[in-house]
Design a protein around this motif. Structure first.
Motif, PDB file in Angstrom:
ATOM      1  N   ALA A  45       0.928   4.213  -2.645  1.00  0.00           N
ATOM      2  CA  ALA A  45       0.717   5.603  -2.235  1.00  0.00           C
ATOM      3  C   ALA A  45       1.844   6.490  -2.741  1.00  0.00           C
ATOM      4  O   ALA A  45       1.606   7.641  -3.169  1.00  0.00           O
ATOM      5  CB  ALA A  45       0.610   5.677  -0.709  1.00  0.00           C
ATOM      6  N   THR A  62      -9.478  -2.015  -0.034  1.00  0.00           N
ATOM      7  CA  THR A  62      -8.125  -1.577  -0.391  1.00  0.00           C
ATOM      8  C   THR A  62      -8.072  -0.051  -0.511  1.00  0.00           C
ATOM      9  O   THR A  62      -7.120   0.585  -0.043  1.00  0.00           O
ATOM     10  CB  THR A  62      -7.677  -2.258  -1.699  1.00  0.00           C
ATOM     11  OG1 THR A  62      -7.801  -3.667  -1.532  1.00  0.00           O
ATOM     12  CG2 THR A  62      -6.243  -1.913  -2.044  1.00  0.00           C
ATOM     13  N   LEU A 109      -5.856   2.547   1.632  1.00  0.00           N
ATOM     14  CA  LEU A 109      -4.922   3.409   0.910  1.00  0.00           C
ATOM     15  C   LEU A 109      -5.127   4.888   1.268  1.00  0.00           C
ATOM     16  O   LEU A 109      -4.165   5.675   1.324  1.00  0.00           O
ATOM     17  CB  LEU A 109      -5.167   3.198  -0.600  1.00  0.00           C
ATOM     18  CG  LEU A 109      -4.130   3.597  -1.616  1.00  0.00           C
ATOM     19  CD1 LEU A 109      -2.760   3.017  -1.281  1.00  0.00           C
ATOM     20  CD2 LEU A 109      -4.581   3.133  -3.017  1.00  0.00           C
ATOM     21  N   LEU A 150       0.844  -1.207   0.000  1.00  0.00           N
ATOM     22  CA  LEU A 150       0.000   0.000   0.000  1.00  0.00           C
ATOM     23  C   LEU A 150       0.874   1.251   0.000  1.00  0.00           C
ATOM     24  O   LEU A 150       0.576   2.237  -0.692  1.00  0.00           O
ATOM     25  CB  LEU A 150      -0.924   0.004   1.234  1.00  0.00           C
ATOM     26  CG  LEU A 150      -2.033  -1.051   1.230  1.00  0.00           C
ATOM     27  CD1 LEU A 150      -2.715  -1.122   2.592  1.00  0.00           C
ATOM     28  CD2 LEU A 150      -3.076  -0.741   0.146  1.00  0.00           C
TER      29      LEU A 150
END
Ligand SMILES: Cc1ncc(C[n+]2csc(CCOP(=O)(O)OP(=O)(O)O)c2C)c(N)n1
Ligand SMILES: [Mg+2]
Length: 597
Positions: free
Chosen positions: A203, A325, A329, A199
């Protein structure tokens, strides 16, 4: 009478949560059907279709509109083979569907017997995740358990084949001895979220981007809030693949609408100019509508790992549930503050809606098909469900229809099969009997099989809590989508022998079978017609006489296509040159810079 294999079978499906099965009878499944009659259709309803392919489309649509397993049943031989196209529809759109088919008696199998088809071989591709023919009663329990569990868990099509004599045998539980299988029911979907480290990698890519484009597909349908939050955080625009049309409402300024051949100009522009692509739950096939390789850094989220980095080489591939998800995130993403990119997208979207309105209002002979859908949008009741067939109306569904929050919409996406809109709309209405349902259908698709399926509507509509069910037929006496493909992709004239289809009074057919028929050949009467249709006391066929010379064009066309198109204008097309020229002007003007329509 002791409990038969058939009796056990329905009880087991009921225990798995099945409450409705779409199908058609035959002697290959009479043992199962007699058992269903004994079991009680108030517990598992049998929806009788006109053709087994429609039962499979309905099972696929049931899965799409409920998230549950769809179930269809057909007899041996021709009944089973009729299921195939509808099952491929489910397969290509990743829907959990169980197909049940009869087979000849065990002693006859392999004897070139009547209606004997090698069903395991036939189902093997479409239901490859699990296809089995039962041969003995104690085996049936685990066959059902596995067929259902695999279909739901893997979002795949599975198939069970029952020889007809086995269906009437006494049920037997598997004995406690070596060589038996002892299965149970139940499945809970796991929470699938990527690891923190992955993640963070995602990002980092998204935080570094200055021009982020989001593409959402069917896998993002349950993630509306999360998509909106991420798009705002990243100051991104959002385009939608066809099956993801309802993921985010069309009335949001930065939603660029559909992508691809049926897509919009702002989606195209956004993909051509972005520096970062975030793709969520989409298998959208046409890579040429995505950024050029190397142009953008990519992050993809999909629950199915085999769909990752398939259309664009992604830098970060996340296997995960879309909503979960995105939620994980979000806290890792910095709020972008530069509004330039988003402002540009919003302006593109505003301009595009004006282009679409102008295109819809363009005079045509007699009715411009774009206007049919344009007039529907503001009149769509809350919570409406819209289905579309394959054909030119899929363009108007994709581009012109403005779905609001809380609505649903679907069609045969991956398979793009004709003949799905009415069965989809029937399954939608059984699943959500209080919601208004609208099917958009071409006349070719009506003639293929949707027309016969109206008889199913006539049979059942009184059971539905609201009668609001409308089938809108675009009567252009043409297989128009393909006519335009012949012209644009091949540079050929319209081939009348393959393209022209008979004029049929669809609205009168509706009246003949007890539904309401409305006929419109004047564009100014469309608004009232939609209002009447959507408030009628019974299901309606709204037939509109539409112009086949309005081209269902991609948002941009390439120079090569344009060359073929214009040279085609000089070749002997059966339509009058002037009409085609008018159409051409509309197409070409939309791709010329600085022109609105
Ligand atoms: C089962 C099937 N056969 C053929 C096609 C190819 N095809 C796609 S659209 C189309 C024409 C559909 O005609 P119609 O329903 O009248 O809609 P129109 O394009 O005229 O609006 C055809 C033949 C298909 N997608 N599916
Ligand atoms: Mg047509």
């Amino acid at each position: 009478m002791s409990k038969t294999v058939g009796d056990f079978f329905w009880q087991r499906l009921y225990d798995w949560g099945v409450r409705r099965v779409f199908g058609y009878p035959g002697d290959g499944i009479n043992g199962l059907l007699g058992a269903l009659n004994r079991f009680g259709t108030e517990k598992i309803a049998f929806i009788q279709v006109r053709h087994e392919e429609m039962a499979a489309f309905m099972a696929s649509a049931h899965a799409k509109f409920t998230g549950e397993l769809g179930v269809c049943i057909a007899t041996s031989g021709p009944g089973a083979s009729h299921l195939i196209t509808g099952l491929y529809d489910a397969r290509l759109d990743h829907q959990p569907v169980l197909a049940i088919a009869g087979q000849q008696a065990r002693a006859a199998i392999g004897g070139h017997y009547q209606q004997e088809v090698d069903l395991q071989a036939m189902f093997k591709d479409v239901a490859g995740a699990f296809v089995q023919q039962a041969s003995t009663p104690p085996q049936v329990r685990h066959l059902v358990d596995r067929a259902v569990r695999i279909a739901i868990a893997e979002r795949r099509v599975t198939a069970l084949i029952f020889p007809n004599d086995l269906q009437d045998e006494a049920h037997e539980e598997p004995p406690r001895k070596h060589g038996t299988v002892h299965s149970g029911i139940g499945y809970s979907a796991p929470r699938v979220v990527p690891y923190e480290a992955d993640l963070h990698r995602a990002a980092a890519v998204l935080n570094a981007g200055k021009r982020v484009a989001i593409l959402a597909g069917a896998g993002a349908l349950g993630a509306t809030d999360e998509l909106m939050a991420i798009a705002d955080r990243l100051q991104a625009g959002l385009a939608k693949a066809l099956l993801g049309k309802a993921a985010v409402p069309d009335d949001i300024q930065w939603v660029t609408g559909s992508i691809g051949l049926l897509g919009t100009r702002p989606s195209w522009d956004m993909m051509m100019e972005c520096d970062t692509l975030l793709m969520i739950g989409s298998g959208f096939p046409y890579s040429e509508f995505l950024p050029k390789e190397g142009q953008a850094r990519g992050v993809q989220i999909d629950i199915a790992p085999e769909m990752l980095s398939l259309r664009y080489p992604m830098e970060v591939n996340l296997t995960g549930d879309s909503a979960e998800t995105l939620r994980a995130l979000l806290p890792l993403l910095e709020q972008k503050t530069d509004r330039n990119w988003r402002d540009g997208i919003e302006k593109g979207v505003r301009d595009w809606w004006e282009v679409l309105e102008a295109r819809a209002m363009h005079a045509a002979s007699p009715v411009n098909p774009q206007r049919v859908v344009w007039e529907l949008s503001p009149r769509l009741p809350d919570r409406a469900i819209v289905t579309s067939d394959s054909g030119s109306c899929a363009n108007w569904y994709a581009r012109d229809l403005r779905l609001r929050r809380g609505m649903m919409g679907s069609l045969s996406g991956g398979l793009a099969s004709m003949g799905a809109a009415v069965p989809y709309a029937i399954a939608a209405k059984f699943a959500h009997p209080d919601r208004p349902v609208i099917a958009l259908v071409g006349d070719g698709a009506m003639q293929m099989n949707n027309m016969a399926e109206l008889i199913t509507v006539a049979k059942y509509w009184r059971q539905w809590t609201s009668p609001h069910w409308v089938c809108c037929v675009f009567n252009n006496e043409d297989l128009n989508q393909v006519t335009w493909e012949q012209r644009i992709q091949e540079g050929d004239p319209k081939f009348e022998a393959t393209q022209v289809i008979p004029d049929v009074p669809y609205h009168r057919f509706a009246e003949l079978i007890g539904l309401r028929g409305i006929f419109v050949d004047d564009p100014d009467k469309l608004a009232t017609a939609w209002e009447e249709a959507l408030s009628s006391d019974r299901p309606v066929v709204l037939e509109v006489k539409t112009d086949p010379n309005v081209p269902p064009m991609p948002p941009h066309i390439t120079l090569e296509q344009m060359k073929k198109f214009t040279s085609n204008l000089l070749s002997p097309d059966p339509e009058e040159g002037s009409v085609l020229l008018g159409a051409a002007r509309e197409v070409l003007s939309s791709v010329l810079p600085g022109r609105k329509h």
